[in-house]
Design a protein around this motif. Structure first.
Motif, mmCIF file in Angstrom:
data_model
loop_
_atom_site.group_PDB
_atom_site.id
_atom_site.type_symbol
_atom_site.label_atom_id
_atom_site.label_comp_id
_atom_site.label_asym_id
_atom_site.label_seq_id
_atom_site.Cartn_x
_atom_site.Cartn_y
_atom_site.Cartn_z
ATOM 1 N N ALA A 227 0.826 -1.210 0.000
ATOM 2 C CA ALA A 227 0.000 0.000 0.000
ATOM 3 C C ALA A 227 0.861 1.262 0.000
ATOM 4 O O ALA A 227 0.475 2.277 -0.591
ATOM 5 C CB ALA A 227 -0.927 0.006 1.209
ATOM 6 N N PHE A 228 2.023 1.207 0.652
ATOM 7 C CA PHE A 228 2.934 2.350 0.715
ATOM 8 C C PHE A 228 4.246 1.972 0.044
ATOM 9 O O PHE A 228 4.669 0.811 0.097
ATOM 10 C CB PHE A 228 3.212 2.758 2.162
ATOM 11 C CG PHE A 228 2.001 3.155 2.961
ATOM 12 C CD1 PHE A 228 0.908 3.783 2.378
ATOM 13 C CD2 PHE A 228 1.953 2.902 4.330
ATOM 14 C CE1 PHE A 228 -0.211 4.145 3.130
ATOM 15 C CE2 PHE A 228 0.851 3.267 5.091
ATOM 16 C CZ PHE A 228 -0.237 3.882 4.489
ATOM 17 N N THR A 229 4.885 2.954 -0.553
ATOM 18 C CA THR A 229 6.141 2.698 -1.265
ATOM 19 C C THR A 229 7.241 3.627 -0.759
ATOM 20 O O THR A 229 7.771 4.431 -1.508
ATOM 21 C CB THR A 229 5.961 2.888 -2.782
ATOM 22 O OG1 THR A 229 5.501 4.219 -3.019
ATOM 23 C CG2 THR A 229 4.985 1.886 -3.357
ATOM 24 N N VAL A 230 7.572 3.505 0.506
ATOM 25 C CA VAL A 230 8.649 4.315 1.078
ATOM 26 C C VAL A 230 9.837 3.412 1.367
ATOM 27 O O VAL A 230 9.679 2.227 1.654
ATOM 28 C CB VAL A 230 8.195 5.048 2.358
ATOM 29 C CG1 VAL A 230 7.073 6.027 2.047
ATOM 30 C CG2 VAL A 230 7.767 4.082 3.438
ATOM 31 N N ALA A 231 11.030 3.990 1.282
ATOM 32 C CA ALA A 231 12.250 3.211 1.488
ATOM 33 C C ALA A 231 12.486 2.878 2.958
ATOM 34 O O ALA A 231 12.922 1.779 3.283
ATOM 35 C CB ALA A 231 13.447 3.973 0.920
ATOM 36 N N ASP A 232 12.193 3.822 3.838
ATOM 37 C CA ASP A 232 12.472 3.634 5.259
ATOM 38 C C ASP A 232 11.229 4.010 6.063
ATOM 39 O O ASP A 232 10.935 5.195 6.241
ATOM 40 C CB ASP A 232 13.667 4.488 5.671
ATOM 41 C CG ASP A 232 14.126 4.226 7.098
ATOM 42 O OD1 ASP A 232 13.300 3.782 7.932
ATOM 43 O OD2 ASP A 232 15.308 4.483 7.376
ATOM 44 N N PRO A 233 10.492 3.006 6.574
ATOM 45 C CA PRO A 233 9.265 3.299 7.326
ATOM 46 C C PRO A 233 9.484 4.212 8.531
ATOM 47 O O PRO A 233 8.631 5.048 8.825
ATOM 48 C CB PRO A 233 8.779 1.915 7.766
ATOM 49 C CG PRO A 233 9.315 0.989 6.736
ATOM 50 C CD PRO A 233 10.672 1.561 6.378
ATOM 51 N N ALA A 234 10.618 4.077 9.225
ATOM 52 C CA ALA A 234 10.873 4.921 10.409
ATOM 53 C C ALA A 234 11.049 6.386 10.003
ATOM 54 O O ALA A 234 10.517 7.280 10.673
ATOM 55 C CB ALA A 234 12.099 4.418 11.158
ATOM 56 N N VAL A 235 11.761 6.642 8.926
ATOM 57 C CA VAL A 235 11.954 8.019 8.449
ATOM 58 C C VAL A 235 10.615 8.596 7.992
ATOM 59 O O VAL A 235 10.271 9.741 8.305
ATOM 60 C CB VAL A 235 13.008 8.064 7.317
ATOM 61 C CG1 VAL A 235 13.036 9.435 6.651
ATOM 62 C CG2 VAL A 235 14.385 7.699 7.863
ATOM 63 N N ALA A 236 9.843 7.799 7.272
ATOM 64 C CA ALA A 236 8.533 8.260 6.791
ATOM 65 C C ALA A 236 7.596 8.537 7.969
ATOM 66 O O ALA A 236 6.862 9.533 7.971
ATOM 67 C CB ALA A 236 7.922 7.221 5.854
#
Length: 193
Positions: free
Chosen positions: A143-152
């Motif tokens: 559903a999400f396409t971010v490289a680093d979940p913690a940063v996002a």
């Protein structure tokens, strides 16, 4: 306090909250807390070594209520996008409820939060940790396409600061604030996708 009641740290924190509500942070003392409990101030100090420790504990207790309220959204039976929306709305609502439901106590806690830097920092870490779990679930589901979940997650938390940072509390009652909140959440969700 009744003679048969055992004095616990939790009971002291409850009494401290009431004393702070009544007197405010500038005038509330450990002696006031002890008097409210019907014990000596030395008894209170056996549970909390200093006034600062007591004030930090009552602040942490207050912050933990928000964390506990939001924890249910992390594991609720919805897709990650819905969980994120519910979590952000839950945070906004919890803060608005505290600010509007008991303005005197909210003002007191705003002062105490300034003093309790470590408790506030830990609280923010816990909240961003909850967000990270939701974002990570979104990445894992596609559903999400971010490289680093913690940063996002930290970026989402910071971007929504106007809707949970106590310094913005006056704005939370203004007409149209819900629409502004929803627009921001929509923008953030699209960015995560």
């Amino acid at each position: 306090m009744a003679p048969s009641e055992t004095l616990t740290a939790e009971r002291i924190l409850e009494a401290t909250e009431e004393v702070l509500r009544r007197h405010g942070p500038a005038k509330a003392t450990v002696v006031d807390v002890a008097r409210a409990l019907g014990v000596s101030h030395g008894t209170v100090y056996r549970h909390f070594r200093t006034k600062a420790t007591l004030r930090e504990a009552v602040t942490k207790r207050w912050l933990d209520r928000t964390s506990q309220t939001l924890a249910r959204f992390v594991t609720e039976d919805h897709d990650p996008e819905t969980r994120l929306r519910h979590w952000l709305a839950g945070l906004f609502e919890a803060k608005r409820k505290k600010a509007g439901g008991d303005p005197e106590l909210f003002a007191t806690y705003s002062v105490l939060a300034e003093e309790a830097g470590e408790a506030v920092s830990d609280h923010i870490d816990e909240l961003t940790g909850q967000l990270t779990e939701i974002v990570r679930a979104g990445v894992e589901s596609g559903a999400f396409t971010v490289a680093d979940p913690a940063v996002a997650a930290r970026a989402v938390f910071q971007a929504t600061g106007r809707f949970h940072d106590p310094s913005y509390a006056r704005e939370w009652l203004k007409p149209g604030v819900e629409g502004e909140f929803e627009a921001l959440v929509e923008l953030l969700v699209r960015g995560l996708r």
